[in-house]
Scaffold this motif. Structure first.
Motif, PDB file in Angstrom:
ATOM      1  N   THR A  77       0.840  -1.208   0.000  1.00 59.16           N
ATOM      2  CA  THR A  77       0.000   0.000   0.000  1.00 59.16           C
ATOM      3  C   THR A  77       0.870   1.251   0.000  1.00 59.16           C
ATOM      4  OG1 THR A  77      -1.761  -1.147   1.203  1.00 59.16           O
ATOM      5  CG2 THR A  77      -1.781   1.254   1.259  1.00 59.16           C
ATOM      6  N   VAL A  78       1.891   1.240   0.855  1.00 59.44           N
ATOM      7  CA  VAL A  78       2.807   2.378   0.936  1.00 59.44           C
ATOM      8  C   VAL A  78       3.481   2.619  -0.400  1.00 59.44           C
ATOM      9  CG1 VAL A  78       4.960   3.181   1.961  1.00 59.44           C
ATOM     10  CG2 VAL A  78       3.198   2.161   3.418  1.00 59.44           C
ATOM     11  N   LEU A  79       4.012   1.565  -1.000  1.00 61.29           N
ATOM     12  CA  LEU A  79       4.745   1.725  -2.265  1.00 61.29           C
ATOM     13  C   LEU A  79       3.809   2.114  -3.407  1.00 61.29           C
ATOM     14  CD1 LEU A  79       7.169  -1.323  -1.971  1.00 61.29           C
ATOM     15  CD2 LEU A  79       7.751   1.097  -1.746  1.00 61.29           C
ATOM     16  N   GLY A  80       2.625   1.518  -3.432  1.00 61.74           N
ATOM     17  CA  GLY A  80       1.684   1.839  -4.503  1.00 61.74           C
ATOM     18  C   GLY A  80       1.255   3.299  -4.481  1.00 61.74           C
ATOM     19  N   LEU A  81       0.964   3.815  -3.290  1.00 60.27           N
ATOM     20  CA  LEU A  81       0.549   5.215  -3.196  1.00 60.27           C
ATOM     21  C   LEU A  81       1.735   6.159  -3.409  1.00 60.27           C
ATOM     22  CD1 LEU A  81      -1.989   4.867  -0.277  1.00 60.27           C
ATOM     23  CD2 LEU A  81      -2.504   5.575  -2.614  1.00 60.27           C
ATOM     24  N   ALA A  82       2.935   5.726  -3.045  1.00 59.79           N
ATOM     25  CA  ALA A  82       4.118   6.542  -3.338  1.00 59.79           C
ATOM     26  C   ALA A  82       4.301   6.701  -4.834  1.00 59.79           C
ATOM     27  CB  ALA A  82       5.363   5.900  -2.714  1.00 59.79           C
ATOM     28  N   VAL A  83       4.090   5.627  -5.572  1.00 59.59           N
ATOM     29  CA  VAL A  83       4.174   5.695  -7.036  1.00 59.59           C
ATOM     30  C   VAL A  83       3.066   6.584  -7.586  1.00 59.59           C
ATOM     31  CG1 VAL A  83       3.937   4.351  -9.163  1.00 59.59           C
ATOM     32  CG2 VAL A  83       5.342   3.474  -7.285  1.00 59.59           C
ATOM     33  N   ALA A  84       1.863   6.479  -7.019  1.00 59.63           N
ATOM     34  CA  ALA A  84       0.732   7.281  -7.495  1.00 59.63           C
ATOM     35  C   ALA A  84       0.996   8.774  -7.323  1.00 59.63           C
ATOM     36  CB  ALA A  84      -0.539   6.881  -6.749  1.00 59.63           C
ATOM     37  N   MET A  85       1.546   9.155  -6.185  1.00 63.93           N
ATOM     38  CA  MET A  85       1.865  10.572  -5.964  1.00 63.93           C
ATOM     39  C   MET A  85       2.852  11.087  -7.008  1.00 63.93           C
ATOM     40  SD  MET A  85       2.356  10.663  -1.827  1.00 63.93           S
ATOM     41  CE  MET A  85       1.406   9.537  -0.829  1.00 63.93           C
ATOM     42  N   ARG A  86       3.870  10.296  -7.282  1.00 66.12           N
ATOM     43  CA  ARG A  86       4.879  10.717  -8.263  1.00 66.12           C
ATOM     44  C   ARG A  86       4.317  10.724  -9.676  1.00 66.12           C
ATOM     45  NH1 ARG A  86       7.050   8.926  -3.782  1.00 66.12           N
ATOM     46  NH2 ARG A  86       9.120   9.643  -3.127  1.00 66.12           N
ATOM     47  N   ALA A  87       3.425   9.778  -9.973  1.00 66.50           N
ATOM     48  CA  ALA A  87       2.815   9.732 -11.301  1.00 66.50           C
ATOM     49  C   ALA A  87       1.955  10.962 -11.568  1.00 66.50           C
ATOM     50  CB  ALA A  87       1.982   8.459 -11.448  1.00 66.50           C
ATOM     51  N   LEU A  88       1.332  11.503 -10.522  1.00 68.86           N
ATOM     52  CA  LEU A  88       0.533  12.719 -10.679  1.00 68.86           C
ATOM     53  C   LEU A  88       1.386  13.910 -11.111  1.00 68.86           C
ATOM     54  CD1 LEU A  88      -1.923  12.727  -7.627  1.00 68.86           C
ATOM     55  CD2 LEU A  88      -2.558  12.720 -10.043  1.00 68.86           C
ATOM     56  N   LEU A  89       2.621  13.979 -10.617  1.00 71.62           N
ATOM     57  CA  LEU A  89       3.462  15.152 -10.846  1.00 71.62           C
ATOM     58  C   LEU A  89       4.401  15.013 -12.028  1.00 71.62           C
ATOM     59  CD1 LEU A  89       4.457  16.054  -7.157  1.00 71.62           C
ATOM     60  CD2 LEU A  89       2.473  16.791  -8.490  1.00 71.62           C
ATOM     61  N   PHE A  90       4.737  13.788 -12.395  1.00 75.46           N
ATOM     62  CA  PHE A  90       5.743  13.591 -13.442  1.00 75.46           C
ATOM     63  C   PHE A  90       5.406  14.288 -14.761  1.00 75.46           C
ATOM     64  CE2 PHE A  90       7.515  11.244 -17.028  1.00 75.46           C
ATOM     65  CZ  PHE A  90       8.870  11.319 -16.732  1.00 75.46           C
ATOM     66  N   PRO A  91       4.156  14.257 -15.239  1.00 78.44           N
ATOM     67  CA  PRO A  91       3.881  14.883 -16.547  1.00 78.44           C
ATOM     68  C   PRO A  91       4.004  16.405 -16.553  1.00 78.44           C
ATOM     69  CG  PRO A  91       2.165  13.297 -15.952  1.00 78.44           C
ATOM     70  CD  PRO A  91       2.971  13.548 -14.727  1.00 78.44           C
ATOM     71  N   ALA A  92       3.997  17.041 -15.390  1.00 74.98           N
ATOM     72  CA  ALA A  92       3.998  18.503 -15.336  1.00 74.98           C
ATOM     73  C   ALA A  92       5.366  19.069 -15.685  1.00 74.98           C
ATOM     74  CB  ALA A  92       3.599  18.978 -13.938  1.00 74.98           C
ATOM     75  N   ASP A  93       5.370  20.236 -16.314  1.00 76.69           N
ATOM     76  CA  ASP A  93       6.624  20.956 -16.519  1.00 76.69           C
ATOM     77  C   ASP A  93       7.162  21.401 -15.164  1.00 76.69           C
ATOM     78  OD1 ASP A  93       6.615  20.795 -19.313  1.00 76.69           O
ATOM     79  OD2 ASP A  93       5.329  22.548 -19.490  1.00 76.69           O
ATOM     80  N   PRO A  94       8.470  21.312 -14.932  1.00 71.99           N
ATOM     81  CA  PRO A  94       9.032  21.807 -13.669  1.00 71.99           C
ATOM     82  C   PRO A  94       8.694  23.283 -13.485  1.00 71.99           C
ATOM     83  CG  PRO A  94      10.662  20.551 -14.910  1.00 71.99           C
ATOM     84  CD  PRO A  94       9.503  20.765 -15.829  1.00 71.99           C
TER      85      PRO A  94
END
Length: 450
Positions: A77-94
């Motif tokens: 659960t911890v790892l899955g939600l950690a990936v989800a948080m990063r997946a939300l932000l990855f497509p955005a321009d810095p």
């Protein structure tokens, strides 16, 4: 949602993780697409306020994994939600920092066969490499050579040849970060600790935003440090020293934790391996001559380190009428002597009885890392998430706070190097003091019982 549903620690953990993920998405929605910051001062303040709510939820989640017994599936659960948080932000321009554009540029320069330390980006010699997507967004392009050390440069060069561009660089930094997380999961196993403690790093909102959104090179240092801790926990002293040397050539601060790797080890082995790696990584760039260290001195001047005003404590004394410039040398001497004394005690002191070696290693690493970082007191938020990595195994309260609370540094309403940073450093000092008093009291009670 019924109260009965939340009586299960694993369900509470899931609710907290989903809430933290939702807050991450909500904070991203505040950003104005295309803006190089959040969009306005008001939006930036709102953005940090939302992240502060996520920070509170993160600390509650840390408290839960440290106090409750959770089923084995909780780690997934911890790892899955950690990936989800990063997946939300990855497509955005810095948008919180433009540093990644310098990384991409340095990789492009090296792909063209040019030493990145030789020229500033605006030099006519590099005119053919300029484009409309990366070059205009490089910070300090008109006067500063690259500041990044050789290990970082080798990574930039590799990405520049394999996957040039911002997304390739962000993906590489996330890969390093995932390597560090994987390494710490193995260290937790060696220490006999629950794997869900990886949450202390993986759910850290500051780490999520610093690397998934902005792709800071500090993620590479975190990955290498995690691998170094794993190698040392497995008694691979030479490999650990080499990996730590490489981490120090991404950001210099990791060199401060070297004494933690020496305790109980062959002193010469990690030291020689680390020194060898540092020398080997510098060799490809020696043609830069005196420019080999890039913009280091200029950066120190810009950040106020040359005058003392860049250090939190000296900036505070400046408010009391003391001149930071006059206190700079005494401050550096005292900080250096204090760190040296602590380093000697850690390197040659005895480990606590019945304490796993991996726990002692991570505790000593966390203490050295936190003190060195606080002494330097950088005001950029992304300098701090690395503190959360050893805290996964040795969760010192002050270190856990310091690894995440600098989210507040994303704004500075007072434009002052003491007032607003105090919101982070003062609680850290209080937490550290309380821990020391508690430890001393426990020691006295033990002696009395004996």
């Amino acid at each position: 949602m019924s109260a009965a549903f939340l009586t299960s620690p694993s369900r509470r953990l899931t609710v907290m993780g989903v809430g933290l993920t939702a807050i991450t998405g909500g904070a991203m929605a505040i950003h104005v697409p295309g803006a190089d910051t959040v969009g306005s001062v008001a939006r930036a303040n709102l953005f940090v306020a939302v992240l502060a709510a996520g920070l509170a939820l993160y600390f509650l989640a840390v408290r839960l994994v440290l106090r409750e017994q959770l089923p084995r599936r909780a780690a997934w659960t911890v790892l899955g939600l950690a990936v989800a948080m990063r997946a939300l932000l990855f497509p955005a321009d810095p948008f919180l920092s433009s540093d990644i554009y310098r990384y991409v540029w340095d990789g492009r320069v090296q792909a063209a066969g040019i030493n990145p330390y030789r020229f500033i980006p605006a030099d006519p010699a590099l005119a053919d490499l300029r484009d409309a997507d990366v070059y205009p967004l490089i910070n300090r392009k008109d006067y500063a050579r690259t500041i990044y050390p050789p290990a970082a440069q080798l990574a930039f060069a590799a990405v520049g040849r394999v996957a040039p561009g911002v997304w390739g660089m962000k993906l590489a930094m996330l890969a390093f970060e995932m390597g560090g997380i994987g390494a710490m999961l193995l260290v937790l196993r060696i220490a006999g600790l629950p794997p869900e403690r990886i949450l202390i790093y993986a759910w850290n909102p500051l780490a999520v935003w610093s690397f998934a959104c902005d792709g800071h090179v500090d993620a590479m240092g975190i990955g290498l440090l995690g691998l170094a801790l794993l190698a040392r926990a497995r008694r691979r002293d030479g490999i650990a020293g080499a990996l730590l040397g490489a981490a120090a050539l991404v950001k210099v601060l990791p060199v401060a934790v070297a004494p933690a790797f020496v305790r109980g080890a062959r002193l010469w082995c990690p030291m020689l391996a680390g020194a060898g790696i540092i020398l080997a990584f510098y060799l490809p760039y020696l043609s830069a001559g005196r420019n080999l260290f890039g913009f280091v001195s200029g950066y120190g001047a810009e950040e106020g380190y040359a005058t003392g005003e860049g250090y939190w404590l000296l900036a505070g004394l400046g408010h009391l009428g003391w001149a930071p410039a006059r206190l700079l040398i005494p401050y550096l001497v005292c900080a250096g002597l204090g760190l040296a004394a602590l380093a000697l005690r850690i390197a040659f002191g005895r480990a606590r009885k019945a304490e796993p070696d991996a726990v002692a290693l991570c505790r000593d690493t966390a203490i050295l890392a936190a003190i060195a970082t606080c002494a330097a007191s950088p005001h950029y938020a992304w300098y701090y998430p690395w503190l959360s990595l050893p805290a996964v195994v040795a969760p010192l309260t002050a270190v856990v706070w310091l690894g995440a609370a600098p989210l507040f540094f994303l704004i500075d309403p007072f434009n002052d190097r003491f007032l607003w940073p105090s919101i982070v450093f003062v609680p850290a000092l209080v937490l550290a003091g309380r821990s020391l008093l508690h430890r001393k009291s426990a020691s006295l009670l033990t002696q009395g019982a004996v």
